[in-house]
Design a protein around this motif. Structure first.
Motif, PDB file in Angstrom:
ATOM      1  N   GLN A   1       0.718  -1.140   0.209  1.00 46.88           N
ATOM      2  CA  GLN A   1       0.001   0.123  -0.258  1.00 46.88           C
ATOM      3  C   GLN A   1       0.643   1.835   0.252  1.00 46.88           C
ATOM      4  OE1 GLN A   1      -2.145  -1.074   3.452  1.00 46.88           O
ATOM      5  NE2 GLN A   1      -3.945  -1.594   2.278  1.00 46.88           N
ATOM      6  N   GLN A   2       2.401   1.071   0.515  1.00 47.26           N
ATOM      7  CA  GLN A   2       3.335   2.120   1.141  1.00 47.26           C
ATOM      8  C   GLN A   2       4.544   1.635   1.111  1.00 47.26           C
ATOM      9  OE1 GLN A   2       1.725   4.774   3.719  1.00 47.26           O
ATOM     10  NE2 GLN A   2       3.770   5.867   3.807  1.00 47.26           N
ATOM     11  N   MET A   3       5.410   2.535  -0.049  1.00 47.32           N
ATOM     12  CA  MET A   3       6.687   2.507   1.454  1.00 47.32           C
ATOM     13  C   MET A   3       7.587   3.956   0.254  1.00 47.32           C
ATOM     14  SD  MET A   3       9.500  -0.426  -1.268  1.00 47.32           S
ATOM     15  CE  MET A   3       9.179  -1.401  -0.471  1.00 47.32           C
ATOM     16  N   ASP A   4       7.816   3.685   2.057  1.00 49.10           N
ATOM     17  CA  ASP A   4       9.082   5.606   1.749  1.00 49.10           C
ATOM     18  C   ASP A   4      10.109   5.291   1.907  1.00 49.10           C
ATOM     19  OD1 ASP A   4       6.788   6.854   0.650  1.00 49.10           O
ATOM     20  OD2 ASP A   4       6.033   7.219   2.815  1.00 49.10           O
ATOM     21  N   ILE A   5      11.401   5.413   1.156  1.00 50.88           N
ATOM     22  CA  ILE A   5      13.089   5.164   1.398  1.00 50.88           C
ATOM     23  C   ILE A   5      13.356   6.491   2.067  1.00 50.88           C
ATOM     24  CG2 ILE A   5      14.999   3.556   1.109  1.00 50.88           C
ATOM     25  CD1 ILE A   5      12.715   2.013  -0.226  1.00 50.88           C
ATOM     26  N   PRO A   6      13.645   7.629   2.732  1.00 50.11           N
ATOM     27  CA  PRO A   6      14.169   8.361   2.803  1.00 50.11           C
ATOM     28  C   PRO A   6      15.820   8.223   2.387  1.00 50.11           C
ATOM     29  CG  PRO A   6      12.559   8.686   4.532  1.00 50.11           C
ATOM     30  CD  PRO A   6      12.536   7.210   3.597  1.00 50.11           C
ATOM     31  N   GLY A   7      15.640   9.071   1.194  1.00 48.50           N
ATOM     32  CA  GLY A   7      17.219   9.650   0.898  1.00 48.50           C
ATOM     33  C   GLY A   7      17.806   8.850  -0.166  1.00 48.50           C
ATOM     34  N   MET A   8      16.671   8.042  -1.234  1.00 45.72           N
ATOM     35  CA  MET A   8      16.958   7.411  -2.002  1.00 45.72           C
ATOM     36  C   MET A   8      17.289   8.630  -3.313  1.00 45.72           C
ATOM     37  SD  MET A   8      14.450   4.481  -3.993  1.00 45.72           S
ATOM     38  CE  MET A   8      14.634   3.494  -2.669  1.00 45.72           C
ATOM     39  N   SER A   9      17.929   7.956  -4.372  1.00 47.62           N
ATOM     40  CA  SER A   9      18.514   8.730  -5.759  1.00 47.62           C
ATOM     41  C   SER A   9      16.790   8.953  -5.950  1.00 47.62           C
ATOM     42  CB  SER A   9      19.174   8.775  -6.242  1.00 47.62           C
ATOM     43  OG  SER A   9      19.238   7.602  -6.738  1.00 47.62           O
ATOM     44  N   PRO A  10      16.664  10.253  -7.098  1.00 47.51           N
ATOM     45  CA  PRO A  10      15.476   9.931  -7.647  1.00 47.51           C
ATOM     46  C   PRO A  10      15.476   9.573  -8.368  1.00 47.51           C
ATOM     47  CG  PRO A  10      15.958  12.106  -7.474  1.00 47.51           C
ATOM     48  CD  PRO A  10      17.461  11.487  -7.092  1.00 47.51           C
ATOM     49  N   GLN A  11      16.554   9.164  -9.274  1.00 49.11           N
ATOM     50  CA  GLN A  11      16.615   7.862 -10.391  1.00 49.11           C
ATOM     51  C   GLN A  11      16.270   6.466  -9.951  1.00 49.11           C
ATOM     52  OE1 GLN A  11      19.518   9.930 -10.134  1.00 49.11           O
ATOM     53  NE2 GLN A  11      19.217  10.571 -11.665  1.00 49.11           N
ATOM     54  N   MET A  12      16.708   6.278  -8.420  1.00 51.34           N
ATOM     55  CA  MET A  12      17.088   4.948  -7.644  1.00 51.34           C
ATOM     56  C   MET A  12      15.119   4.983  -7.536  1.00 51.34           C
ATOM     57  SD  MET A  12      17.323   1.668  -7.209  1.00 51.34           S
ATOM     58  CE  MET A  12      18.559   1.183  -5.705  1.00 51.34           C
ATOM     59  N   ALA A  13      14.865   5.879  -7.083  1.00 56.08           N
ATOM     60  CA  ALA A  13      13.362   6.161  -6.198  1.00 56.08           C
ATOM     61  C   ALA A  13      12.134   6.021  -7.336  1.00 56.08           C
ATOM     62  CB  ALA A  13      12.604   7.342  -6.317  1.00 56.08           C
ATOM     63  N   ALA A  14      12.251   6.093  -8.804  1.00 57.05           N
ATOM     64  CA  ALA A  14      11.558   7.066  -9.532  1.00 57.05           C
ATOM     65  C   ALA A  14      11.170   4.787  -9.875  1.00 57.05           C
ATOM     66  CB  ALA A  14      11.811   6.623 -11.272  1.00 57.05           C
ATOM     67  N   GLN A  15      12.344   4.469 -10.538  1.00 55.65           N
ATOM     68  CA  GLN A  15      12.893   2.627 -10.666  1.00 55.65           C
ATOM     69  C   GLN A  15      12.222   1.625  -9.727  1.00 55.65           C
ATOM     70  OE1 GLN A  15      17.058   1.105 -11.034  1.00 55.65           O
ATOM     71  NE2 GLN A  15      16.414  -0.502 -11.403  1.00 55.65           N
ATOM     72  N   THR A  16      12.467   1.765  -8.130  1.00 59.92           N
ATOM     73  CA  THR A  16      11.215   1.518  -7.444  1.00 59.92           C
ATOM     74  C   THR A  16       9.980   1.518  -7.109  1.00 59.92           C
ATOM     75  OG1 THR A  16      13.503   1.808  -5.588  1.00 59.92           O
ATOM     76  CG2 THR A  16      11.563   0.970  -4.535  1.00 59.92           C
ATOM     77  N   LYS A  17       9.095   3.080  -7.511  1.00 56.62           N
ATOM     78  CA  LYS A  17       7.758   2.646  -7.657  1.00 56.62           C
ATOM     79  C   LYS A  17       7.191   2.108  -8.992  1.00 56.62           C
ATOM     80  CE  LYS A  17       7.552   7.062  -5.043  1.00 56.62           C
ATOM     81  NZ  LYS A  17       7.341   9.125  -5.564  1.00 56.62           N
ATOM     82  N   ALA A  18       8.222   2.040  -9.931  1.00 54.77           N
ATOM     83  CA  ALA A  18       7.886   1.174 -10.891  1.00 54.77           C
ATOM     84  C   ALA A  18       7.776  -0.526 -10.539  1.00 54.77           C
ATOM     85  CB  ALA A  18       8.954   1.169 -12.495  1.00 54.77           C
ATOM     86  N   GLN A  19       8.951  -0.455  -9.725  1.00 54.27           N
ATOM     87  CA  GLN A  19       8.752  -2.513  -9.814  1.00 54.27           C
ATOM     88  C   GLN A  19       7.345  -1.846  -8.602  1.00 54.27           C
ATOM     89  OE1 GLN A  19      12.810  -2.498  -7.898  1.00 54.27           O
ATOM     90  NE2 GLN A  19      13.249  -3.062  -9.606  1.00 54.27           N
ATOM     91  N   ILE A  20       7.135  -1.248  -7.579  1.00 57.56           N
ATOM     92  CA  ILE A  20       6.096  -1.666  -6.774  1.00 57.56           C
ATOM     93  C   ILE A  20       5.041  -1.618  -7.215  1.00 57.56           C
ATOM     94  CG2 ILE A  20       5.278  -0.658  -4.879  1.00 57.56           C
ATOM     95  CD1 ILE A  20       7.627  -0.177  -3.638  1.00 57.56           C
ATOM     96  N   ALA A  21       4.874  -0.805  -8.322  1.00 56.94           N
ATOM     97  CA  ALA A  21       3.496  -0.997  -9.104  1.00 56.94           C
ATOM     98  C   ALA A  21       3.549  -2.388  -9.947  1.00 56.94           C
ATOM     99  CB  ALA A  21       3.903   0.996 -10.419  1.00 56.94           C
ATOM    100  N   ASP A  22       4.565  -2.311 -10.724  1.00 51.27           N
ATOM    101  CA  ASP A  22       4.292  -4.211 -11.398  1.00 51.27           C
ATOM    102  C   ASP A  22       3.932  -4.922 -10.531  1.00 51.27           C
ATOM    103  OD1 ASP A  22       4.946  -2.617 -13.810  1.00 51.27           O
ATOM    104  OD2 ASP A  22       7.118  -3.098 -13.819  1.00 51.27           O
ATOM    105  N   SER A  23       4.166  -4.903  -9.118  1.00 49.32           N
ATOM    106  CA  SER A  23       4.220  -6.211  -8.159  1.00 49.32           C
ATOM    107  C   SER A  23       3.388  -6.141  -7.299  1.00 49.32           C
ATOM    108  CB  SER A  23       5.705  -6.705  -7.758  1.00 49.32           C
ATOM    109  OG  SER A  23       6.459  -5.632  -7.093  1.00 49.32           O
ATOM    110  N   GLN A  24       3.259  -5.096  -7.203  1.00 46.84           N
ATOM    111  CA  GLN A  24       2.163  -4.579  -5.811  1.00 46.84           C
ATOM    112  C   GLN A  24       1.256  -5.070  -5.297  1.00 46.84           C
ATOM    113  OE1 GLN A  24      -0.385  -0.553  -6.652  1.00 46.84           O
ATOM    114  NE2 GLN A  24      -0.429  -0.321  -4.677  1.00 46.84           N
ATOM    115  N   VAL A  25       0.205  -6.169  -6.637  1.00 42.56           N
ATOM    116  CA  VAL A  25       0.150  -7.004  -6.050  1.00 42.56           C
ATOM    117  C   VAL A  25       0.496  -8.335  -5.814  1.00 42.56           C
ATOM    118  CG1 VAL A  25      -2.179  -8.291  -5.453  1.00 42.56           C
ATOM    119  CG2 VAL A  25      -2.244  -5.789  -5.686  1.00 42.56           C
ATOM    120  N   ALA A  26       0.731  -9.274  -5.562  1.00 38.48           N
ATOM    121  CA  ALA A  26       1.984 -10.985  -5.462  1.00 38.48           C
ATOM    122  C   ALA A  26       0.597 -11.539  -4.846  1.00 38.48           C
ATOM    123  CB  ALA A  26       2.465 -10.467  -4.664  1.00 38.48           C
TER     124      ALA A  26
END
Length: 184
Positions: free
Chosen positions: A61-86
Motif C-alpha cells: 500500500q505504501q513504501m517510502d525510502i528517504p535519501g534514495m536518489s530520484p532515479q532509484m526512487a522512480a525505479q523502485t516505484k515502477a517495480q512496486i507498481a508492477d508487483s503491487q499485488v503479489a
C-alpha cells in the motif's frame, strides 16, 4: 429446578466466552513464541489453522525510502507498481501447525525480538523488532484468522545505514486444498 437451569445457563455462557487457547507474550524471543504457541494449541486444527495448501495475496500500500536518489526512487516505484499485488502459494504441513519453528512468524532473522505477541480467539496482534545492520526495523502485524483464512495489515519502519524506510502492506490468505507438492 429453576435455579439449576439458571446455573447451567451461566456455565454455558462462560464456556461460550472462552473461544479456545490464547498466547499473550511480551519481550519474547522467536523460540519463546514458538514454544508458547505450540504448548497452547492455538494453531492446532480444530482451534485455528488447518494444514494444507494456502494462497496468499500481498498488496503493498505504501513504501517510502528517504535519501534514495530520484532515479532509484522512480525505479523502485515502477517495480512496486508492477508487483503491487503479489500472489503466492505455500504448503503448511501438519507438523508446522502442531510445532511451529521459531522463525514461523519472522522468517530466518534470528535477531528479532517480539515486543508483544497476542494470538487467540480469531485475532492476532504482533510487534517485532529486528536488527538490520546498524539500525533496527519494527514491524506491526494485526489481523483476524479462521481455520481456513486470515487477513492482516502490516507496517514496517526503520532500517540500517541511516535510512528510515516505511512500508504498509495488506495480506489476505486462504486454504485452497491439500498440498500438491507444486506450491512455492
Amino acid at each position: 429446578m429453576k435455579h439449576s437451569v439458571y446455573a447451567l445457563a451461566s456455565v454455558l455462557c462462560l464456556v461460550a466466552c472462552n473461544k479456545g487457547p490464547q498466547v499473550n507474550l511480551k519481550n519474547a524471543s522467536g523460540n519463546q513464541v514458538s514454544q508458547a504457541v505450540s504448548q497452547s494449541g492455538v494453531m492446532q486444527a480444530g482451534f485455528t489453522i488447518q494444514p494444507g495448501e494456502w494462497e496468499s495475496k500481498l498488496t503493498i500500500q505504501q513504501m517510502d525510502i528517504p535519501g534514495m536518489s530520484p532515479q532509484m526512487a522512480a525505479q523502485t516505484k515502477a517495480q512496486i507498481a508492477d508487483s503491487q499485488v503479489a500472489t503466492s502459494r505455500q504448503c503448511l504441513t501438519p507438523e508446522q501447525v502442531k510445532q511451529p519453528k521459531a522463525d514461523f512468524f519472522t522468517g530466518q532473522d534470528k535477531s528479532c525480538k517480539y515486543q508483544h505477541f497476542t494470538m487467540g480467539a480469531g485475532k492476532i496482534d504482533i510487534q517485532v523488532a529486528c536488527q538490520e545492520g546498524e539500525g533496527a526495523a519494527v514491524t506491526n502485524m494485526k489481523g483476524t484468522y479462521t481455520p481456513t483464512s486470515y487477513s492482516m495489515d502490516m507496517s514496517s519502519s526503520g532500517g540500517g545505514q541511516g535510512r528510515n524506510m516505511a512500508m504498509k502492506m495488506h495480506v489476505d490468505s486462504h486454504r485452497v486444498g491439500e498440498c500438491t507438492g507444486k506450491d512455492g
